[in-house]
Scaffold this active site. Structure first.
Site, PDB file in Angstrom:
ATOM      1  N   ALA A 157       0.800  -1.234   0.000  1.00 60.54           N
ATOM      2  CA  ALA A 157       0.000   0.000   0.000  1.00 60.54           C
ATOM      3  C   ALA A 157       0.829   1.279   0.000  1.00 60.54           C
ATOM      4  CB  ALA A 157      -0.950   0.000   1.202  1.00 60.54           C
ATOM      5  N   SER A 158       2.134   1.179   0.323  1.00 63.51           N
ATOM      6  CA  SER A 158       2.953   2.405   0.392  1.00 63.51           C
ATOM      7  C   SER A 158       3.623   2.745  -0.927  1.00 63.51           C
ATOM      8  CB  SER A 158       4.039   2.248   1.468  1.00 63.51           C
ATOM      9  OG  SER A 158       3.459   1.918   2.691  1.00 63.51           O
ATOM     10  N   GLY A 174       4.265   3.138  -5.287  1.00 67.50           N
ATOM     11  CA  GLY A 174       3.836   4.041  -6.345  1.00 67.50           C
ATOM     12  C   GLY A 174       2.429   3.737  -6.831  1.00 67.50           C
ATOM     13  N   ILE A 175       2.076   2.470  -6.910  1.00 67.51           N
ATOM     14  CA  ILE A 175       0.699   2.087  -7.248  1.00 67.51           C
ATOM     15  C   ILE A 175      -0.143   2.058  -5.972  1.00 67.51           C
ATOM     16  CG2 ILE A 175      -0.793   0.249  -8.122  1.00 67.51           C
ATOM     17  CD1 ILE A 175       1.698  -0.677  -9.814  1.00 67.51           C
ATOM     18  N   ILE A 206      -1.883  -7.465  -9.162  1.00 72.07           N
ATOM     19  CA  ILE A 206      -1.345  -6.430 -10.042  1.00 72.07           C
ATOM     20  C   ILE A 206       0.147  -6.658 -10.273  1.00 72.07           C
ATOM     21  CG2 ILE A 206      -0.818  -3.945 -10.142  1.00 72.07           C
ATOM     22  CD1 ILE A 206      -3.477  -3.444  -8.637  1.00 72.07           C
ATOM     23  N   ASN A 266       3.627  -7.559 -11.332  1.00 75.18           N
ATOM     24  CA  ASN A 266       4.080  -8.168 -12.591  1.00 75.18           C
ATOM     25  C   ASN A 266       5.228  -9.148 -12.386  1.00 75.18           C
ATOM     26  OD1 ASN A 266       2.587  -7.275 -14.872  1.00 75.18           O
ATOM     27  ND2 ASN A 266       3.271  -5.191 -14.415  1.00 75.18           N
ATOM     28  N   ASP A 316      -4.904  -2.468 -19.549  1.00 76.17           N
ATOM     29  CA  ASP A 316      -4.872  -2.669 -21.009  1.00 76.17           C
ATOM     30  C   ASP A 316      -6.200  -2.238 -21.641  1.00 76.17           C
ATOM     31  OD1 ASP A 316      -2.299  -3.825 -20.749  1.00 76.17           O
ATOM     32  OD2 ASP A 316      -3.229  -5.717 -20.155  1.00 76.17           O
ATOM     33  N   HIS A 326      -0.900 -10.112 -20.010  1.00 80.09           N
ATOM     34  CA  HIS A 326      -0.674  -8.721 -19.610  1.00 80.09           C
ATOM     35  C   HIS A 326       0.751  -8.263 -19.901  1.00 80.09           C
ATOM     36  CE1 HIS A 326      -1.252  -5.007 -17.438  1.00 80.09           C
ATOM     37  NE2 HIS A 326      -0.396  -5.332 -16.501  1.00 80.09           N
TER      38      HIS A 326
HETATM   39  P1  ADP Z   1       5.185   0.243  -8.070  1.00 84.39           P
HETATM   40  O1  ADP Z   1       5.516   1.409  -8.926  1.00 84.39           O
HETATM   41  O2  ADP Z   1       5.049  -1.038  -8.814  1.00 84.39           O
HETATM   42  O3  ADP Z   1       4.069   0.500  -7.112  1.00 84.39           O
HETATM   43  P2  ADP Z   1       6.992   0.626  -5.833  1.00 84.39           P
HETATM   44  O4  ADP Z   1       8.368   0.138  -5.587  1.00 84.39           O
HETATM   45  O5  ADP Z   1       6.719   2.094  -5.779  1.00 84.39           O
HETATM   46  O6  ADP Z   1       6.522  -0.018  -7.202  1.00 84.39           O
HETATM   47  O7  ADP Z   1       5.996  -0.026  -4.788  1.00 84.39           O
HETATM   48  C1  ADP Z   1       6.044  -1.364  -4.444  1.00 84.39           C
HETATM   49  C2  ADP Z   1       5.672  -1.453  -2.971  1.00 84.39           C
HETATM   50  O8  ADP Z   1       5.696  -2.831  -2.609  1.00 84.39           O
HETATM   51  C3  ADP Z   1       6.648  -0.719  -2.054  1.00 84.39           C
HETATM   52  O9  ADP Z   1       5.933   0.136  -1.174  1.00 84.39           O
HETATM   53  C4  ADP Z   1       7.320  -1.841  -1.310  1.00 84.39           C
HETATM   54  O10 ADP Z   1       7.675  -1.502   0.020  1.00 84.39           O
HETATM   55  C5  ADP Z   1       6.241  -2.906  -1.330  1.00 84.39           C
HETATM   56  N1  ADP Z   1       6.738  -4.236  -1.040  1.00 84.39           N
HETATM   57  C6  ADP Z   1       7.915  -4.799  -1.374  1.00 84.39           C
HETATM   58  N2  ADP Z   1       8.008  -6.032  -0.865  1.00 84.39           N
HETATM   59  C7  ADP Z   1       6.852  -6.273  -0.214  1.00 84.39           C
HETATM   60  C8  ADP Z   1       6.332  -7.370   0.526  1.00 84.39           C
HETATM   61  N3  ADP Z   1       7.013  -8.492   0.673  1.00 84.39           N
HETATM   62  N4  ADP Z   1       5.108  -7.247   1.065  1.00 84.39           N
HETATM   63  C9  ADP Z   1       4.391  -6.116   0.894  1.00 84.39           C
HETATM   64  N5  ADP Z   1       4.822  -5.055   0.225  1.00 84.39           N
HETATM   65  C10 ADP Z   1       6.040  -5.122  -0.316  1.00 84.39           C
END
Ligand code: ADP
Length: 316
Positions: free
Chosen positions: A11-12, A14-15, A119, A121, A152, A179
């Site tokens: 949830a934190s 970019g998406i 979502i 990839n 898409d 996708h």
């Molecule tokens: P995108 O542009 O695809 O959203 P980001 O790197 O901005 O890519 O976001 C991916 C998110 O997934 C980050 O907030 C990261 O901390 C989170 N993430 C990475 N590993 C895990 C995990 N094991 N469980 C939950 N979230 C994760």
């Protein structure tokens, strides 16, 4: 008004952040669980001030993973690492495969009946990964695991509407297959309203839809891939799942699901959604000869991607 508890995993990111915002904005959501390995307390505090009913809760780090999923009816997974320039979706494979495997294992244990929308990839492989994990846990229901291909469709609607001067919100172009790259098969011959293009323009539009992700990666010049449009698409799909859970009729979205429509074990087609997930697979419809050739090219690639996902879980 029914309850709809949604969990966003990653949830934190970019998406994840704009997706969480759009889900918080929906009056259909009553609880919003935000899970990530970092920064969820801040994202949740921020969103919690928005004047919509959804109660927002932060879950930070693996110790809180299972708690984040308790009672979730819809689980949306954007977690992963983003695509960098020159990187294909497949390059992301190893990192994202492990993340999806671990999140799916927790979901299978804590919320085995939830709808899971993936979502992360490469979706062509991460959906088989989650499915294998659920299978191993003995709780697999092929009607409840979805690959989100909505972006898409959103892109196809936008580009076709632009080309013909139509209202994009009233333009519907099915996009089937997978996708990534050539596995993305826009069915422009089935567009509503009906449209037609000369062969060269049809080919160019098709390729633009297939490679639209790369347009964004290039424009962002090293700072990421599609996040805002992906969040929009993820929210559109997530909200469709909630409407289906609430018993709304005629909810149809294209999604990458377990399928016997083609030789590929997972395949995206328009799906009628219901209280139990996939209610009816609406299939391919009638393809033009151009689209039949796209399908032919996609199948071997899709099968390879699916095998790679399955092999990752059932390691040698
Ligand atoms: P995108 O542009 O695809 O959203 P980001 O790197 O901005 O890519 O976001 C991916 C998110 O997934 C980050 O907030 C990261 O901390 C989170 N993430 C990475 N590993 C895990 C995990 N094991 N469980 C939950 N979230 C994760």
């Amino acid at each position: 008004q029914r309850n709809a508890k949604v969990a966003i995993m990653g949830a934190s990111g970019g998406i994840g952040q704009p997706l969480s915002l759009l889900m918080k904005q929906s009056p259909l959501v009553t609880e919003l669980s935000l899970y990530d390995i970092v920064n969820t307390p801040g994202v949740a505090a921020d969103l919690s001030h928005i004047e919509t009913p959804a109660k927002v809760k932060a879950f930070n780090g693996p110790d809180q993973l299972k708690d984040s999923l308790k009672g979730a009816q819809v689980i949306i997974i954007p977690a992963g690492v983003p695509r960098k320039p020159g990187m294909t979706r497949d390059d992301l494979f190893n990192t994202n495969a492990s993340i999806v495997r671990d999140l799916a294992a927790a979901a299978a244990e804590v919320a085995p009946k939830a709808f899971v929308a993936i979502i992360s990839n490469p979706v062509n492989s991460t959906v088989p990964i989650a499915s294998e994990v659920f299978q191993k846990a003995g709780v697999y229901d092929p009607n409840r695991i979805f690959g989100v291909t909505t972006l898409d469709i959103v892109r196809a609607n936008t580009f076709i509407a632009e080309a013909k001067g139509l209202d994009p919100l009233k333009t519907q172009v099915p996009v089937i297959g997978g996708h990534s790259g050539i596995t993305i098969i826009p069915l422009i011959s089935q567009a509503k309203p009906q449209v037609s293009f000369p062969d060269d323009q049809l080919k160019a539009l098709t390729e633009r839809i297939q490679e639209a992700g790369t347009e964004v990666v290039k424009a962002k010049a090293g700072t990421g891939s599609a996040t805002l449009s992906m969040a929009y698409a993820g929210a559109r799909f997530g909200i469709a799942l909630i409407k289906a859970l609430n018993g709304e009729q005629n909810i149809v979205e294209c999604s990458y699901v377990r399928s016997n429509v083609t030789e590929a074990k997972y395949f995206s087609t328009p799906i009628l959604l219901g209280k139990n997930g996939v209610e009816k697979n609406l299939g391919l419809g009638k393809l033009s000869s151009f689209e039949s050739k796209l399908l032919e090219a996609a199948i071997p690639e899709l099968k390879k991607n699916i095998q790679k996902g399955e092999d990752f879980v059932n390691k040698k």
